[in-house]
Design a protein around this motif. Structure first.
Motif, PDB file in Angstrom:
ATOM      1  N   UNK A  48      -9.631  17.234 -12.812  1.00 22.69           N
ATOM      2  CA  UNK A  48     -10.406  16.883 -14.005  1.00 22.69           C
ATOM      3  C   UNK A  48      -9.717  15.833 -14.860  1.00 22.69           C
ATOM      4  N   UNK A  49      -8.380  15.757 -14.770  1.00 25.49           N
ATOM      5  CA  UNK A  49      -7.642  14.831 -15.640  1.00 25.49           C
ATOM      6  C   UNK A  49      -6.947  13.701 -14.891  1.00 25.49           C
ATOM      7  N   UNK A  50      -6.800  13.817 -13.588  1.00 30.04           N
ATOM      8  CA  UNK A  50      -6.118  12.772 -12.827  1.00 30.04           C
ATOM      9  C   UNK A  50      -6.767  12.624 -11.452  1.00 30.04           C
ATOM     10  N   UNK A  51      -6.616  11.445 -10.863  1.00 30.09           N
ATOM     11  CA  UNK A  51      -7.234  11.245  -9.545  1.00 30.09           C
ATOM     12  C   UNK A  51      -6.478  11.990  -8.444  1.00 30.09           C
ATOM     13  N   UNK A  52      -7.225  12.420  -7.465  1.00 29.56           N
ATOM     14  CA  UNK A  52      -6.663  13.064  -6.278  1.00 29.56           C
ATOM     15  C   UNK A  52      -7.102  12.232  -5.083  1.00 29.56           C
ATOM     16  N   UNK A  53      -6.163  11.880  -4.231  1.00 26.28           N
ATOM     17  CA  UNK A  53      -6.444  11.059  -3.066  1.00 26.28           C
ATOM     18  C   UNK A  53      -6.312  11.894  -1.803  1.00 26.28           C
ATOM     19  N   UNK A  54      -7.229  11.706  -0.860  1.00 24.89           N
ATOM     20  CA  UNK A  54      -7.205  12.419   0.410  1.00 24.89           C
ATOM     21  C   UNK A  54      -6.891  11.406   1.502  1.00 24.89           C
ATOM     22  N   UNK A  55      -5.835  11.670   2.258  1.00 27.75           N
ATOM     23  CA  UNK A  55      -5.438  10.815   3.372  1.00 27.75           C
ATOM     24  C   UNK A  55      -5.799  11.553   4.647  1.00 27.75           C
ATOM     25  N   UNK A  56      -6.556  10.895   5.530  1.00 30.50           N
ATOM     26  CA  UNK A  56      -6.930  11.475   6.814  1.00 30.50           C
ATOM     27  C   UNK A  56      -6.194  10.728   7.916  1.00 30.50           C
TER      28      UNK A  56
ATOM     29  N   UNK B 144      -0.188  18.226  -4.316  1.00 28.35           N
ATOM     30  CA  UNK B 144       0.191  17.026  -3.584  1.00 28.35           C
ATOM     31  C   UNK B 144       1.051  17.439  -2.395  1.00 28.35           C
ATOM     32  N   UNK B 145       0.657  17.018  -1.208  1.00 35.04           N
ATOM     33  CA  UNK B 145       1.385  17.397   0.001  1.00 35.04           C
ATOM     34  C   UNK B 145       2.695  16.634   0.158  1.00 35.04           C
TER      35      UNK B 145
ATOM     36  N   UNK C 206      -6.006  16.281   7.118  1.00 33.19           N
ATOM     37  CA  UNK C 206      -6.195  15.787   5.758  1.00 33.19           C
ATOM     38  C   UNK C 206      -5.022  16.193   4.886  1.00 33.19           C
ATOM     39  N   UNK C 207      -4.594  15.266   4.029  1.00 26.88           N
ATOM     40  CA  UNK C 207      -3.489  15.508   3.113  1.00 26.88           C
ATOM     41  C   UNK C 207      -3.914  15.068   1.724  1.00 26.88           C
ATOM     42  N   UNK C 208      -3.619  15.903   0.722  1.00 27.29           N
ATOM     43  CA  UNK C 208      -3.893  15.559  -0.667  1.00 27.29           C
ATOM     44  C   UNK C 208      -2.669  14.875  -1.255  1.00 27.29           C
ATOM     45  N   UNK C 209      -2.907  13.785  -2.007  1.00 23.76           N
ATOM     46  CA  UNK C 209      -1.824  13.060  -2.657  1.00 23.76           C
ATOM     47  C   UNK C 209      -2.171  12.811  -4.112  1.00 23.76           C
ATOM     48  N   UNK C 210      -1.145  12.878  -4.963  1.00 23.99           N
ATOM     49  CA  UNK C 210      -1.329  12.489  -6.354  1.00 23.99           C
ATOM     50  C   UNK C 210      -1.330  10.956  -6.417  1.00 23.99           C
ATOM     51  N   UNK C 211      -1.587  10.422  -7.601  1.00 22.36           N
ATOM     52  CA  UNK C 211      -1.682   8.966  -7.746  1.00 22.36           C
ATOM     53  C   UNK C 211      -0.360   8.269  -7.417  1.00 22.36           C
ATOM     54  N   UNK C 212       0.755   8.806  -7.887  1.00 25.44           N
ATOM     55  CA  UNK C 212       2.066   8.200  -7.640  1.00 25.44           C
ATOM     56  C   UNK C 212       2.382   8.197  -6.142  1.00 25.44           C
ATOM     57  N   UNK C 213       2.176   9.324  -5.465  1.00 23.23           N
ATOM     58  CA  UNK C 213       2.478   9.413  -4.030  1.00 23.23           C
ATOM     59  C   UNK C 213       1.521   8.569  -3.203  1.00 23.23           C
ATOM     60  N   UNK C 214       0.269   8.423  -3.678  1.00 27.32           N
ATOM     61  CA  UNK C 214      -0.685   7.573  -2.973  1.00 27.32           C
ATOM     62  C   UNK C 214      -0.232   6.117  -3.007  1.00 27.32           C
ATOM     63  N   UNK C 215       0.253   5.666  -4.159  1.00 28.07           N
ATOM     64  CA  UNK C 215       0.746   4.287  -4.263  1.00 28.07           C
ATOM     65  C   UNK C 215       1.951   4.073  -3.353  1.00 28.07           C
ATOM     66  N   UNK C 216       2.844   5.064  -3.294  1.00 33.37           N
ATOM     67  CA  UNK C 216       4.005   4.960  -2.410  1.00 33.37           C
ATOM     68  C   UNK C 216       3.572   4.958  -0.946  1.00 33.37           C
ATOM     69  N   UNK C 217       2.570   5.774  -0.619  1.00 34.75           N
ATOM     70  CA  UNK C 217       2.075   5.844   0.760  1.00 34.75           C
ATOM     71  C   UNK C 217       1.418   4.533   1.184  1.00 34.75           C
ATOM     72  N   UNK C 218       0.597   3.942   0.307  1.00 33.63           N
ATOM     73  CA  UNK C 218      -0.089   2.704   0.677  1.00 33.63           C
ATOM     74  C   UNK C 218       0.877   1.528   0.799  1.00 33.63           C
ATOM     75  N   UNK C 219       1.981   1.564   0.064  1.00 34.69           N
ATOM     76  CA  UNK C 219       2.940   0.461   0.181  1.00 34.69           C
ATOM     77  C   UNK C 219       3.793   0.581   1.450  1.00 34.69           C
ATOM     78  N   UNK C 220       3.953   1.807   1.988  1.00 35.53           N
ATOM     79  CA  UNK C 220       4.757   2.006   3.189  1.00 35.53           C
ATOM     80  C   UNK C 220       4.217   3.230   3.955  1.00 35.53           C
ATOM     81  N   UNK C 221       3.077   3.086   4.669  1.00 36.90           N
ATOM     82  CA  UNK C 221       2.423   4.246   5.276  1.00 36.90           C
ATOM     83  C   UNK C 221       3.244   4.940   6.356  1.00 36.90           C
TER      84      UNK C 221
END
Length: 116
Positions: free
Chosen positions: A16-24, A6-7, A87-102
């Motif tokens: 394999x066990x958790x989602x990975x999100x890519x932010x461009x 996670x960046x 491109x930046x990789x984010x874990x699920x927790x950081x993705x939720x934080x990013x989408x709430x306040x980009x």
């Protein structure tokens, strides 16, 4: 094996066990000048010149200068040459934080009290 981190929080992501999100993120300068009315005519002339040079070079040298011509054409026409957005990789927790306040701004609630 491909390794993802996670960046934002630097935690290892197991795809394999958790989602990975890519932010461009694609950032470019906005042109303040108004486009000229004869700009499309310039592009047509440039495209015609490019095609003519390409035909002549292909006949003489083959296609060895094709990449150079494409790069020159991109620069003249104002297109970006880079490979694409960052491109930046984010874990699920950081993705939720990013989408709430980009933009990462502090959110303060301002109360508008009157001066009574």
């Amino acid at each position: 094996m491909i390794h993802y981190t996670c960046d934002r929080c630097k935690r290892t992501i197991d795809p394999e066990t958790e989602p990975r999100f890519v932010v461009e993120i694609d950032v470019r300068m906005a042109s303040a000048a108004e486009p000229r009315s004869d700009h499309s005519e310039d592009l047509d002339q440039l495209a015609e010149l490019h095609d003519q040079l390409q035909r002549e070079l292909n006949a003489e040298l083959g296609v060895s200068l094709q990449d150079d011509l494409d790069e020159i054409d991109d620069v003249v026409c104002g297109r970006d040459i880079d490979d694409g957005p960052d491109q930046y990789d984010l874990c699920e927790h950081c993705f939720e934080a990013f989408t709430s306040n980009p933009l990462g701004r502090e959110t303060t609630v301002g109360y508008g009290f009157s001066n009574n």
